[in-house]
Scaffold this motif. Structure first.
Motif, short mmCIF file in Angstrom:
data_model
loop_
_atom_site.label_atom_id
_atom_site.label_comp_id
_atom_site.label_asym_id
_atom_site.label_seq_id
_atom_site.Cartn_x
_atom_site.Cartn_y
_atom_site.Cartn_z
N SER A 1 15.32 41.58 -43.22
CA SER A 1 15.14 41.64 -44.68
C SER A 1 13.70 42.02 -45.04
N HIS A 2 12.74 41.56 -44.25
CA HIS A 2 11.34 41.91 -44.52
C HIS A 2 11.05 43.36 -44.13
N LEU A 3 11.66 43.81 -43.06
CA LEU A 3 11.48 45.22 -42.69
C LEU A 3 12.00 46.12 -43.80
N ALA A 4 13.14 45.75 -44.37
CA ALA A 4 13.71 46.53 -45.47
C ALA A 4 12.84 46.44 -46.72
N LYS A 5 12.33 45.25 -47.01
CA LYS A 5 11.52 45.03 -48.21
C LYS A 5 10.25 45.88 -48.19
N TYR A 6 9.65 46.03 -47.03
CA TYR A 6 8.36 46.72 -46.95
C TYR A 6 8.49 48.17 -46.49
N GLU B 1 7.37 43.32 -32.00
CA GLU B 1 6.51 42.22 -31.55
C GLU B 1 6.70 40.94 -32.35
N GLY B 2 7.13 41.07 -33.61
CA GLY B 2 7.14 39.93 -34.51
C GLY B 2 5.77 39.71 -35.12
N TRP B 3 5.61 38.57 -35.79
CA TRP B 3 4.30 38.15 -36.29
C TRP B 3 3.73 37.17 -35.28
N CYS B 4 2.53 37.47 -34.80
CA CYS B 4 2.04 36.78 -33.61
C CYS B 4 0.59 36.32 -33.74
N GLY B 5 0.27 35.29 -32.96
CA GLY B 5 -1.10 34.91 -32.73
C GLY B 5 -1.53 35.41 -31.36
N THR C 1 -1.21 38.56 -36.57
CA THR C 1 -0.48 39.44 -37.47
C THR C 1 0.44 38.54 -38.30
N VAL C 2 0.60 38.86 -39.59
CA VAL C 2 1.21 37.88 -40.49
C VAL C 2 2.24 38.51 -41.42
N ASP C 3 3.05 37.63 -41.98
CA ASP C 3 4.01 37.98 -43.03
C ASP C 3 3.24 38.06 -44.35
N HIS D 1 -1.65 44.04 -49.50
CA HIS D 1 -0.82 43.10 -48.76
C HIS D 1 -1.57 42.67 -47.52
N VAL D 2 -1.66 41.36 -47.28
CA VAL D 2 -2.32 40.87 -46.07
C VAL D 2 -1.44 41.16 -44.87
N ILE D 3 -2.00 41.85 -43.88
CA ILE D 3 -1.24 42.19 -42.67
C ILE D 3 -1.76 41.46 -41.44
N ALA D 4 -2.96 40.88 -41.55
CA ALA D 4 -3.55 40.18 -40.40
C ALA D 4 -4.63 39.24 -40.90
#
Length: 204
Positions: free
Chosen positions: A25-30, A45-49, A57-59, A83-86
């Motif tokens: 749903s987030h991939l579609a939203k953005y 990769e997902g959102w990762c530390g 990397t963040v939502d 948009h914050v990406i990291a």
């Protein structure tokens, strides 16, 4: 399969030490809002530390209210929708503009913003390449923070305070921009949302 730029990022930062899957749903939203290559990283990769929480990397949804607070009364909302990406372990936010595909850096420790103002209204000719370059140019020192003697803090903070989860960061008490000292002794582990909200109100 990882592209060359993200592969280099991994060679420098190491494999993720924390992971959360990015929902479809987030991939579609953005899609069409942020560069396709970034969405590909999210999907793969997902959102990762990374590096035990030095860099994340963040939502963007998790940070929208915080970014709105920090950008209030600045010129940035009139230029683009960011948009914050990291983010880093030390409260630095990396935000991407959806219209021009230019980056701004919100340095919450110092209450300052870093941006190439002359380029913020210049559309990127290759948004995917810009994202790839952002990751390929990463190194641990870039995301770390120095104390008053010029020594990096992260590894010492990790040893003293323990690892961060995705809702936490290392913050100075008192804050640097109200006279605090950049030293290990003044670092504490904080809830990210609460700490960045309080800092934003302190600087307004």
């Amino acid at each position: 399969m990882r592209d060359e730029d993200f592969g280099y990022f991994i060679s420098v930062m190491g494999e993720a030490t924390s992971h959360r899957q990015a929902p479809d749903s987030h991939l579609a939203k953005y899609r069409g809002v942020l560069p396709d290559v970034l969405l590909g990283y999210w999907q793969q990769e997902g959102w990762c530390g990374y590096a035990n929480g030095l860099f994340w990397t963040v939502d963007p949804d998790d940070y929208k209210h915080l970014l709105d607070m920090w950008l209030a009364d600045t010129v940035f909302p009139q230029i683009d929708n960011y948009h914050v990406i990291a983010r880093s372990a030390f409260r630095t936010l990396y935000a991407w503009g959806e219209k021009y595909n230019q980056k701004i850096v919100v340095s919450c420790p110092t209450g300052s913003f870093v941006a190439l103002m002359s380029k913020l209204k210049a559309p990127s000719n290759n948004p995917d390449l810009a994202i790839q370059t952002f990751f390929a140019m990463s190194d641990k020192e870039r995301f770390d923070l120095e104390d008053g003697q010029g020594e990096f803090l992260f590894e010492r903070a990790l040893a003293k305070l323990g690892p961060l989860d995705e809702s936490e960061l290392y913050g100075f008490e008192p804050a640097l921009f109200v006279g605090g000292t950049a030293s290990l002794e003044h670092l504490v582990k904080c809830n990210l949302d609460v700490h960045l909200t309080v800092l934003s109100r302190m600087r307004s």
